[in-house]
Design a protein around this motif. Structure first.
Motif, PDB file in Angstrom:
ATOM      1  N   THR A 213      52.928  53.577 -17.770  1.00 37.69           N
ATOM      2  CA  THR A 213      52.630  53.274 -19.171  1.00 37.69           C
ATOM      3  C   THR A 213      51.348  53.942 -19.675  1.00 37.69           C
ATOM      4  O   THR A 213      51.291  54.381 -20.835  1.00 37.69           O
ATOM      5  N   LEU A 214      50.319  54.035 -18.836  1.00 36.80           N
ATOM      6  CA  LEU A 214      49.076  54.669 -19.295  1.00 36.80           C
ATOM      7  C   LEU A 214      49.243  56.171 -19.529  1.00 36.80           C
ATOM      8  O   LEU A 214      48.876  56.671 -20.605  1.00 36.80           O
ATOM      9  N   PRO A 215      49.793  56.942 -18.581  1.00 38.04           N
ATOM     10  CA  PRO A 215      50.017  58.361 -18.888  1.00 38.04           C
ATOM     11  C   PRO A 215      51.042  58.565 -20.002  1.00 38.04           C
ATOM     12  O   PRO A 215      50.949  59.536 -20.757  1.00 38.04           O
ATOM     13  N   LEU A 216      52.015  57.655 -20.129  1.00 37.52           N
ATOM     14  CA  LEU A 216      52.983  57.763 -21.219  1.00 37.52           C
ATOM     15  C   LEU A 216      52.274  57.672 -22.561  1.00 37.52           C
ATOM     16  O   LEU A 216      52.564  58.447 -23.488  1.00 37.52           O
ATOM     17  N   GLY A 217      51.337  56.733 -22.699  1.00 39.56           N
ATOM     18  CA  GLY A 217      50.581  56.625 -23.940  1.00 39.56           C
ATOM     19  C   GLY A 217      49.816  57.891 -24.259  1.00 39.56           C
ATOM     20  O   GLY A 217      49.755  58.326 -25.417  1.00 39.56           O
ATOM     21  N   GLN A 218      49.237  58.520 -23.245  1.00 41.25           N
ATOM     22  CA  GLN A 218      48.508  59.774 -23.458  1.00 41.25           C
ATOM     23  C   GLN A 218      49.445  60.892 -23.912  1.00 41.25           C
ATOM     24  O   GLN A 218      49.106  61.675 -24.813  1.00 41.25           O
ATOM     25  N   LEU A 219      50.617  60.954 -23.305  1.00 45.24           N
ATOM     26  CA  LEU A 219      51.567  62.003 -23.674  1.00 45.24           C
ATOM     27  C   LEU A 219      52.117  61.785 -25.082  1.00 45.24           C
ATOM     28  O   LEU A 219      52.329  62.754 -25.827  1.00 45.24           O
ATOM     29  N   LEU A 220      52.343  60.550 -25.463  1.00 46.60           N
ATOM     30  CA  LEU A 220      52.830  60.275 -26.815  1.00 46.60           C
ATOM     31  C   LEU A 220      51.762  60.631 -27.855  1.00 46.60           C
ATOM     32  O   LEU A 220      52.093  61.090 -28.952  1.00 46.60           O
ATOM     33  N   GLU A 221      50.494  60.450 -27.516  1.00 43.78           N
ATOM     34  CA  GLU A 221      49.430  60.852 -28.436  1.00 43.78           C
ATOM     35  C   GLU A 221      49.386  62.379 -28.569  1.00 43.78           C
ATOM     36  O   GLU A 221      49.193  62.911 -29.676  1.00 43.78           O
ATOM     37  N   LEU A 222      49.577  63.097 -27.456  1.00 46.98           N
ATOM     38  CA  LEU A 222      49.651  64.558 -27.528  1.00 46.98           C
ATOM     39  C   LEU A 222      50.841  65.006 -28.378  1.00 46.98           C
ATOM     40  O   LEU A 222      50.747  65.969 -29.153  1.00 46.98           O
ATOM     41  N   HIS A 223      51.957  64.308 -28.230  1.00 45.95           N
ATOM     42  CA  HIS A 223      53.141  64.627 -29.037  1.00 45.95           C
ATOM     43  C   HIS A 223      52.850  64.409 -30.520  1.00 45.95           C
ATOM     44  O   HIS A 223      53.273  65.209 -31.372  1.00 45.95           O
ATOM     45  N   ARG A 224      52.112  63.348 -30.843  1.00 45.81           N
ATOM     46  CA  ARG A 224      51.755  63.076 -32.240  1.00 45.81           C
ATOM     47  C   ARG A 224      50.826  64.157 -32.789  1.00 45.81           C
ATOM     48  O   ARG A 224      50.970  64.582 -33.935  1.00 45.81           O
ATOM     49  N   GLN A 225      49.891  64.603 -31.953  1.00 47.20           N
ATOM     50  CA  GLN A 225      48.927  65.602 -32.399  1.00 47.20           C
ATOM     51  C   GLN A 225      49.546  66.996 -32.521  1.00 47.20           C
ATOM     52  O   GLN A 225      49.053  67.820 -33.285  1.00 47.20           O
ATOM     53  N   HIS A 226      50.606  67.250 -31.749  1.00 46.90           N
ATOM     54  CA  HIS A 226      51.192  68.598 -31.710  1.00 46.90           C
ATOM     55  C   HIS A 226      52.699  68.538 -31.951  1.00 46.90           C
ATOM     56  O   HIS A 226      53.512  68.883 -31.080  1.00 46.90           O
ATOM     57  N   PRO A 227      53.098  68.121 -33.145  1.00 50.97           N
ATOM     58  CA  PRO A 227      54.537  68.013 -33.429  1.00 50.97           C
ATOM     59  C   PRO A 227      55.253  69.359 -33.418  1.00 50.97           C
ATOM     60  O   PRO A 227      56.482  69.421 -33.327  1.00 50.97           O
ATOM     61  N   GLU A 228      54.467  70.424 -33.517  1.00 44.43           N
ATOM     62  CA  GLU A 228      55.080  71.765 -33.501  1.00 44.43           C
ATOM     63  C   GLU A 228      55.504  72.189 -32.097  1.00 44.43           C
ATOM     64  O   GLU A 228      56.240  73.172 -31.939  1.00 44.43           O
ATOM     65  N   ARG A 229      55.072  71.482 -31.082  1.00 48.94           N
ATOM     66  CA  ARG A 229      55.456  71.789 -29.698  1.00 48.94           C
ATOM     67  C   ARG A 229      56.631  70.921 -29.271  1.00 48.94           C
ATOM     68  O   ARG A 229      56.835  69.817 -29.791  1.00 48.94           O
ATOM     69  N   SER A 230      57.391  71.399 -28.315  1.00 49.99           N
ATOM     70  CA  SER A 230      58.596  70.693 -27.860  1.00 49.99           C
ATOM     71  C   SER A 230      58.307  69.952 -26.561  1.00 49.99           C
ATOM     72  O   SER A 230      58.759  70.342 -25.479  1.00 49.99           O
ATOM     73  N   LEU A 231      57.523  68.869 -26.683  1.00 48.74           N
ATOM     74  CA  LEU A 231      57.191  68.084 -25.503  1.00 48.74           C
ATOM     75  C   LEU A 231      58.395  67.276 -25.048  1.00 48.74           C
ATOM     76  O   LEU A 231      59.108  66.684 -25.868  1.00 48.74           O
ATOM     77  N   ARG A 232      58.628  67.242 -23.730  1.00 44.12           N
ATOM     78  CA  ARG A 232      59.695  66.449 -23.128  1.00 44.12           C
ATOM     79  C   ARG A 232      59.088  65.551 -22.046  1.00 44.12           C
ATOM     80  O   ARG A 232      58.119  65.937 -21.375  1.00 44.12           O
ATOM     81  N   LEU A 233      59.669  64.378 -21.855  1.00 46.16           N
ATOM     82  CA  LEU A 233      59.212  63.443 -20.837  1.00 46.16           C
ATOM     83  C   LEU A 233      60.225  63.393 -19.703  1.00 46.16           C
ATOM     84  O   LEU A 233      61.430  63.313 -19.946  1.00 46.16           O
ATOM     85  N   MET A 234      59.738  63.391 -18.473  1.00 47.58           N
ATOM     86  CA  MET A 234      60.611  63.460 -17.300  1.00 47.58           C
ATOM     87  C   MET A 234      60.634  62.141 -16.539  1.00 47.58           C
ATOM     88  O   MET A 234      59.585  61.602 -16.182  1.00 47.58           O
ATOM     89  N   ASN A 235      61.835  61.627 -16.295  1.00 50.10           N
ATOM     90  CA  ASN A 235      62.046  60.513 -15.360  1.00 50.10           C
ATOM     91  C   ASN A 235      61.327  59.225 -15.739  1.00 50.10           C
ATOM     92  O   ASN A 235      60.551  58.680 -14.954  1.00 50.10           O
ATOM     93  N   LEU A 236      61.592  58.704 -16.929  1.00 49.02           N
ATOM     94  CA  LEU A 236      61.096  57.369 -17.221  1.00 49.02           C
ATOM     95  C   LEU A 236      61.793  56.368 -16.297  1.00 49.02           C
ATOM     96  O   LEU A 236      62.969  56.540 -15.960  1.00 49.02           O
ATOM     97  N   ALA A 237      61.064  55.286 -15.929  1.00 49.76           N
ATOM     98  CA  ALA A 237      61.626  54.429 -14.883  1.00 49.76           C
ATOM     99  C   ALA A 237      61.352  52.944 -15.060  1.00 49.76           C
ATOM    100  O   ALA A 237      61.787  52.158 -14.224  1.00 49.76           O
ATOM    101  N   THR A 238      60.659  52.530 -16.118  1.00 48.96           N
ATOM    102  CA  THR A 238      60.308  51.117 -16.230  1.00 48.96           C
ATOM    103  C   THR A 238      60.686  50.548 -17.595  1.00 48.96           C
ATOM    104  O   THR A 238      60.755  51.267 -18.593  1.00 48.96           O
ATOM    105  N   ALA A 239      60.903  49.227 -17.616  1.00 50.32           N
ATOM    106  CA  ALA A 239      61.179  48.543 -18.883  1.00 50.32           C
ATOM    107  C   ALA A 239      59.999  48.644 -19.844  1.00 50.32           C
ATOM    108  O   ALA A 239      60.190  48.940 -21.036  1.00 50.32           O
TER     109      ALA A 239
END
Length: 418
Positions: A213-239
């Motif tokens: 959850t902590l690195p996910l929050g960081q990656l979602l913030e990067l996605h918000r800051q850089h909508p022009e990039r095609s960020l993908r998330l790999m292997n989510l595993a928790t509720a």
């Protein structure tokens, strides 16, 4: 399959924009020749007797958005040739390999040697986001994409945020996808199984939810800051992880490993190989949340995420065992039972998860059935078979689950040349 065959009736899924229909198909020399009335007419001219296959499904090939092959030429547990063979038998027409390798795929010359004009199994390569996968400096992003990398990735853990931020700001990858795993190795520590009551009872070292959850929050913030990039998330595993992703107004595409959809801490014997995977195996609640997120579109694609190991590696104690499973041939049968039979999914939903969604994650055209093509699979959901990793259709890897178990549902034919 015979040289020419008319299957009438058979269930057919042509592509993502059409529902499953019951129709006829003429197949000759593993090529799709005609459908419907034209298939019947041409079969009559060839004096073919129709064969009923009403319980079977003809559908586009499957797509694996990320797996690992460390030594593609001389690997003693899996090679590029053996992987193509196993993928074709399992109905996988496309596989994307992560950059982890004996020679890390962080420069253009290391992307060579994977094309085979005599094979219909397309191998795509993720180029490394950082040099040597070390997370300290950027690799040549523009050169990697220019020389054929399907996108940029690293290993199965998050890179330093400062390095990710720098790469996204520079933007040398353009619109190519950037695939990052929301897993913090330091927070996980020595945890092998997701934290919970079952983990404590079994005596496993717990992996806290915060490692996702902590690195996910960081990656979602990067996605918000850089909508022009095609960020993908790999292997989510928790509720908690999919809950955070689901609440994000503009979320990146994300994958889930097939194993986390079919099993959990409550379903495995303590001695089974399936405990030792990355990300860590979760509880029944985690598995249910992942299935729901895949159904409602929060998760985009199912990955095989195969990591082949040899016999010697699988004999180590659990805490020394290299994490990972292999077995492309197990994915469709297992998910058919879990999602179609038990959860009531439609065939179309399952193919969005196993084929159309993965293509979208890779920004590649979707698989579909077309006249003259060899890109098709035939699946029989009723066929019983025994999982045997020594069979001709299985991968060479030793770390395949369910050895000796009887399974239901199998790819009985595929037009792909391996």
């Amino acid at each position: 399959m015979p040289e020419a065959q008319l299957l009438d009736p058979i269930r057919i899924l042509h592509g993502s924009d059409q529902p499953v229909v019951e129709d006829a198909v003429l197949i000759r020399d593993n090529h799709l020749i005609a459908f419907g009335a034209q298939a019947r007419q041409q079969a009559q001219q060839l004096e073919l007797t129709p064969k009923s296959a009403s319980q079977q499904l003809l559908a586009p090939c499957l797509v694996d958005p990320h797996s690992i092959l460390e030594d593609p030429i001389s690997g003693h547990c899996e090679t590029l040739a053996s992987l193509r063979h196993a993928a074709a038998a399992a109905g996988y027409g496309q596989l994307a390999l992560l950059p982890r390798s004996s020679s890390w795929r962080d420069r253009p010359e290391r992307l060579q040697g994977f094309l085979n004009p005599n094979s219909d199994v397309d191998i795509h390569l993720w180029g490394s986001f950082s040099r040597d996968g070390a997370g300290s400096e950027l690799s040549p992003h523009a050169d990697l994409v220019q020389h054929g990398a399907v996108g940029l990735a690293n290993d199965d853990l998050i890179l330093p945020i400062a390095l990710l931020q720098r790469g996204l700001v520079l933007g040398e990858m353009g619109s190519a996808p950037v695939l990052i795993a929301p897993r913090d190795e330091k927070i996980q520590g020595g945890g092998m199984v997701r934290e919970g009551v079952e983990t404590l009872r079994a005596g496993w070292a717990p992996d806290p939810f915060a490692s996702e959850t902590l690195p996910l929050g960081q990656l979602l913030e990067l996605h918000r800051q850089h909508p022009e990039r095609s960020l993908r998330l790999m292997n989510l595993a928790t509720a908690p992880g999919v809950a955070i992703l689901g609440s994000c107004p503009s979320r990146p595409m994300a994958s889930v490993c097939w194993w986390h959809l079919v099993t959990d801490q409550s379903k495995l014997d303590p001695t089974e190989l399936g405990w030792r995977v990355i990300p860590s195996l979760g509880s029944p609640r985690d598995r249910a949340a992942l299935i729901k997120a895949l159904a409602n579109g929060t998760l985009t694609a199912v990955a095989v995420h195969a990591i082949p190991l040899d016999e010697e590696d699988t004999q180590l104690p659990p805490n020394q065992l290299e994490p990972g499973l292999a077995g492309h041939q197990l994915v469709l049968p297992a998910l058919w039972q879990e999602l179609v039979v038990k959860a009531g999914w439609s065939v179309e939903q399952l193919w969005h998860a196993l084929s159309f969604g993965p293509s979208k994650m890779l920004t590649l055209p979707e698989e579909r059935l077309t006249i003259g093509s060899r890109r098709w699979l035939m699946f029989d959901p009723d066929q019983l078979w025994t999982q045997d990793r020594h069979s001709d259709h299985a991968p060479k890897a030793a770390n395949q689950p369910w050895q000796g178990c009887q399974l239901q549902g199998r790819v009985v034919a595929c037009g792909l040349r391996e």
